[in-house]
Design an enzyme around this catalytic site. Sequence first.
Site, short mmCIF file in Angstrom:
data_model
loop_
_atom_site.label_atom_id
_atom_site.label_comp_id
_atom_site.label_asym_id
_atom_site.label_seq_id
_atom_site.Cartn_x
_atom_site.Cartn_y
_atom_site.Cartn_z
N TYR A 164 33.01 -42.16 -9.39
CA TYR A 164 34.20 -42.77 -9.99
C TYR A 164 35.03 -41.75 -10.78
O TYR A 164 36.07 -42.09 -11.31
CB TYR A 164 33.89 -44.05 -10.76
CG TYR A 164 32.81 -44.07 -11.80
CD1 TYR A 164 32.52 -42.99 -12.62
CD2 TYR A 164 32.08 -45.25 -12.00
CE1 TYR A 164 31.54 -43.06 -13.59
CE2 TYR A 164 31.09 -45.34 -12.97
CZ TYR A 164 30.83 -44.22 -13.76
OH TYR A 164 29.86 -44.30 -14.72
N LYS A 179 33.32 -38.26 -16.57
CA LYS A 179 32.80 -37.62 -15.36
C LYS A 179 33.91 -36.87 -14.61
O LYS A 179 33.64 -35.87 -13.94
CB LYS A 179 32.13 -38.64 -14.45
CG LYS A 179 30.85 -39.25 -15.01
CD LYS A 179 29.71 -38.25 -15.09
CE LYS A 179 28.37 -38.96 -15.32
NZ LYS A 179 27.25 -38.02 -15.49
C1 HXC Z 1 30.21 -52.25 -25.86
C2 HXC Z 1 28.91 -50.67 -26.95
C3 HXC Z 1 27.82 -50.97 -26.11
C4 HXC Z 1 28.00 -51.98 -25.13
C5 HXC Z 1 27.22 -49.43 -27.50
N1 HXC Z 1 28.49 -49.72 -27.78
N2 HXC Z 1 26.77 -50.18 -26.47
N3 HXC Z 1 30.09 -51.29 -26.81
N4 HXC Z 1 29.22 -52.58 -25.02
N5 HXC Z 1 27.02 -52.32 -24.29
C6 HXC Z 1 29.30 -49.13 -28.83
C7 HXC Z 1 28.71 -49.38 -30.20
O1 HXC Z 1 29.06 -50.69 -30.67
C8 HXC Z 1 29.36 -48.29 -31.03
O2 HXC Z 1 30.70 -48.60 -31.33
C9 HXC Z 1 29.42 -47.14 -30.05
O3 HXC Z 1 29.31 -47.71 -28.74
C10 HXC Z 1 28.28 -46.17 -30.27
O4 HXC Z 1 27.07 -46.90 -30.18
P1 HXC Z 1 25.71 -46.34 -30.84
O5 HXC Z 1 24.63 -47.27 -30.47
O6 HXC Z 1 25.93 -46.04 -32.29
O7 HXC Z 1 25.59 -44.92 -30.11
P2 HXC Z 1 24.34 -44.00 -29.87
O8 HXC Z 1 23.16 -44.39 -30.70
O9 HXC Z 1 24.84 -42.63 -29.95
O10 HXC Z 1 23.90 -44.35 -28.36
C11 HXC Z 1 24.69 -44.01 -27.28
C12 HXC Z 1 24.76 -45.13 -26.24
C13 HXC Z 1 23.35 -45.55 -25.78
C14 HXC Z 1 25.59 -44.62 -25.08
C15 HXC Z 1 25.43 -46.34 -26.84
O11 HXC Z 1 23.44 -46.57 -24.79
C16 HXC Z 1 22.57 -44.42 -25.20
O12 HXC Z 1 21.98 -43.65 -25.94
N6 HXC Z 1 22.55 -44.25 -23.88
C17 HXC Z 1 21.84 -43.13 -23.21
C18 HXC Z 1 21.36 -43.52 -21.87
C19 HXC Z 1 22.50 -43.96 -20.97
O13 HXC Z 1 23.56 -44.35 -21.41
N7 HXC Z 1 22.23 -43.92 -19.68
C20 HXC Z 1 23.20 -44.33 -18.68
C21 HXC Z 1 23.41 -43.19 -17.77
S1 HXC Z 1 23.69 -43.92 -16.19
P3 HXC Z 1 31.14 -49.22 -32.78
O14 HXC Z 1 32.61 -49.38 -32.67
O15 HXC Z 1 30.41 -50.54 -32.90
O16 HXC Z 1 30.70 -48.23 -33.81
C22 HXC Z 1 25.24 -43.49 -15.69
C23 HXC Z 1 25.74 -43.95 -14.36
C24 HXC Z 1 25.20 -45.27 -13.94
O17 HXC Z 1 25.94 -42.85 -16.31
C25 HXC Z 1 25.94 -45.77 -12.77
C26 HXC Z 1 25.35 -47.11 -12.37
C27 HXC Z 1 25.89 -47.65 -11.13
P1 NAP Z 2 19.11 -42.60 -17.67
O1 NAP Z 2 17.72 -42.82 -17.15
O2 NAP Z 2 19.67 -43.57 -18.64
O3 NAP Z 2 19.10 -41.14 -18.30
C1 NAP Z 2 19.99 -40.67 -19.23
C2 NAP Z 2 19.29 -39.56 -19.98
O4 NAP Z 2 20.21 -38.91 -20.84
C3 NAP Z 2 18.14 -40.07 -20.83
O5 NAP Z 2 16.97 -39.37 -20.48
C4 NAP Z 2 18.57 -39.73 -22.24
O6 NAP Z 2 17.45 -39.29 -23.01
C5 NAP Z 2 19.56 -38.60 -22.03
N1 NAP Z 2 20.57 -38.55 -23.09
C6 NAP Z 2 21.49 -39.52 -23.38
N2 NAP Z 2 22.22 -39.14 -24.45
C7 NAP Z 2 21.77 -37.92 -24.81
C8 NAP Z 2 22.14 -37.01 -25.84
N3 NAP Z 2 23.12 -37.30 -26.71
N4 NAP Z 2 21.48 -35.83 -25.94
C9 NAP Z 2 20.46 -35.54 -25.07
N5 NAP Z 2 20.07 -36.35 -24.08
C10 NAP Z 2 20.72 -37.53 -23.96
O7 NAP Z 2 20.15 -42.46 -16.49
P2 NAP Z 2 20.03 -42.01 -14.96
O8 NAP Z 2 20.34 -43.18 -14.12
O9 NAP Z 2 18.77 -41.26 -14.73
O10 NAP Z 2 21.28 -41.04 -14.86
C11 NAP Z 2 21.13 -39.63 -14.81
C12 NAP Z 2 22.46 -39.02 -14.43
O11 NAP Z 2 22.86 -39.53 -13.16
C13 NAP Z 2 23.59 -39.33 -15.40
O12 NAP Z 2 24.43 -38.21 -15.50
C14 NAP Z 2 24.32 -40.46 -14.71
O13 NAP Z 2 25.66 -40.53 -15.11
C15 NAP Z 2 24.18 -40.06 -13.26
N6 NAP Z 2 24.34 -41.18 -12.31
C16 NAP Z 2 23.32 -42.05 -12.12
C17 NAP Z 2 23.47 -43.07 -11.17
C18 NAP Z 2 22.36 -44.02 -10.87
O14 NAP Z 2 22.48 -44.83 -9.93
N7 NAP Z 2 21.25 -44.00 -11.58
C19 NAP Z 2 24.66 -43.19 -10.46
C20 NAP Z 2 25.68 -42.28 -10.69
C21 NAP Z 2 25.50 -41.26 -11.62
P3 NAP Z 2 17.29 -39.62 -24.59
O15 NAP Z 2 17.57 -41.09 -24.73
O16 NAP Z 2 15.87 -39.23 -24.86
O17 NAP Z 2 18.27 -38.75 -25.29
#
Ligand code: HXC
Ligand code: NAP
Length: 295
Positions: A164, A179
């Site tokens: 995307y 991204k």
């Molecule tokens: C709306 C949200 C939200 C949600 C968090 N926020 N979750 N808003 N809907 N579901 C808002 C919070 O309210 C806050 O805003 C701000 O985001 C920051 O949230 P925190 O919890 O304080 O942030 P933090 O502790 O730094 O955590 C970051 C995070 C968390 C992104 C929110 O989910 C995380 O750590 N994620 C890491 C793993 C991850 O995201 N993996 C996905 C990768 S997969 P306010 O305004 O309230 O302060 C990927 C592709 C997948 O990328 C594709 C699938 C098809």
């Molecule tokens: P995931 O399991 O949620 O992994 C995300 C990882 O990022 C976690 O291990 C997390 O570890 C680490 N991370 C998040 N915030 C961080 C920070 N501030 N500092 C250091 N580490 C951090 O997601 P995933 O599905 O494996 O995705 C991996 C990659 O693939 C991502 O770039 C995602 O955008 C891409 N992707 C995934 C899919 C899919 O279908 N799964 C599709 C398209 C793209 P901690 O919480 O320990 O920090």
Amino acid sequence: MADLSGLPHPPPAGETALKPGTFDGVCVFVTGAGTGLGKAIASEFARLGASIVIASRKAEHLEAGELAMKELGAPVATAPCDIRDADSVAAAFDAAESAFGLPDVLVNNAAANFPVPAEDMSPNAWRTVVDITLNGTFLCCREFGRRHLSAGTPGSIINVGASYAWTGGPGFAHSAAAKAGVKNLTETLAVEWAPYGIQVNGLVPGLFPHEDMTADIQGNLGRTHDKDVCQPALRVGQRQELGWAATFLASPYARFINGHTLVVDGANWQRRTLTNPPVVSVRNQMGKGPFDAGG
Ligand code: HXC
Ligand code: NAP
């Protein structure tokens, strides 16, 4: 008409795409390698002889990644790190250097994401996702690049993206924009650092469901019942397929591939026609009620 079977399944996890020992003596630094796709990518490097450094925030993820690498017999070190923080990134590279010397390969896999309609997204929610996904990727590239330029050594970077970046991502405006930045950064750095021997490529997964996906993402995906039939391949990705692509990109056999983004998605992102299914708003897709500015 014959039954459609889609793209064939890959060999099972545990096989390697490259010859044994391809990464003997090579250190690979993978962000977010304690979960999901990062762990899968690290595992493929580990199977080919690499030493692995796992960098992420949470102790339970670091431990899970460490255990997985040990089970594969790979030398492994963990580095607690928040990639948004330049000092934390530098400390993680210091830890990596102490363990195995300067990493030869950097995989920027860590990212942040959650589904939210753009009109509901708080400024901090936007900033958080962009900060982790784009700024964090830059900070890791910068640290890796500066250390290699100082040492006069070559290296290879893989930035994990999402398709995307170029199609737009309804429901994921923050992540899609971040991204897009990652893809663009990949192309810039590939040119800037090639003269120093540093290769920079992108790797884009399609849909790879896994048990570590956050509850938000799993909930969003859960609204599509049968994910396989929604893909041209008639199946989703298997994690080892992404890992094999990563090992190829950082291998000696891909040295002249630079600034390229390799998509591993069975052609799902091209599945667009002028007669798409009827439009459903992002709010409705996510089961949200009408927009409420005070909500
Ligand atoms: C709306 C949200 C939200 C949600 C968090 N926020 N979750 N808003 N809907 N579901 C808002 C919070 O309210 C806050 O805003 C701000 O985001 C920051 O949230 P925190 O919890 O304080 O942030 P933090 O502790 O730094 O955590 C970051 C995070 C968390 C992104 C929110 O989910 C995380 O750590 N994620 C890491 C793993 C991850 O995201 N993996 C996905 C990768 S997969 P306010 O305004 O309230 O302060 C990927 C592709 C997948 O990328 C594709 C699938 C098809
Ligand atoms: P995931 O399991 O949620 O992994 C995300 C990882 O990022 C976690 O291990 C997390 O570890 C680490 N991370 C998040 N915030 C961080 C920070 N501030 N500092 C250091 N580490 C951090 O997601 P995933 O599905 O494996 O995705 C991996 C990659 O693939 C991502 O770039 C995602 O955008 C891409 N992707 C995934 C899919 C899919 O279908 N799964 C599709 C398209 C793209 P901690 O919480 O320990 O920090």
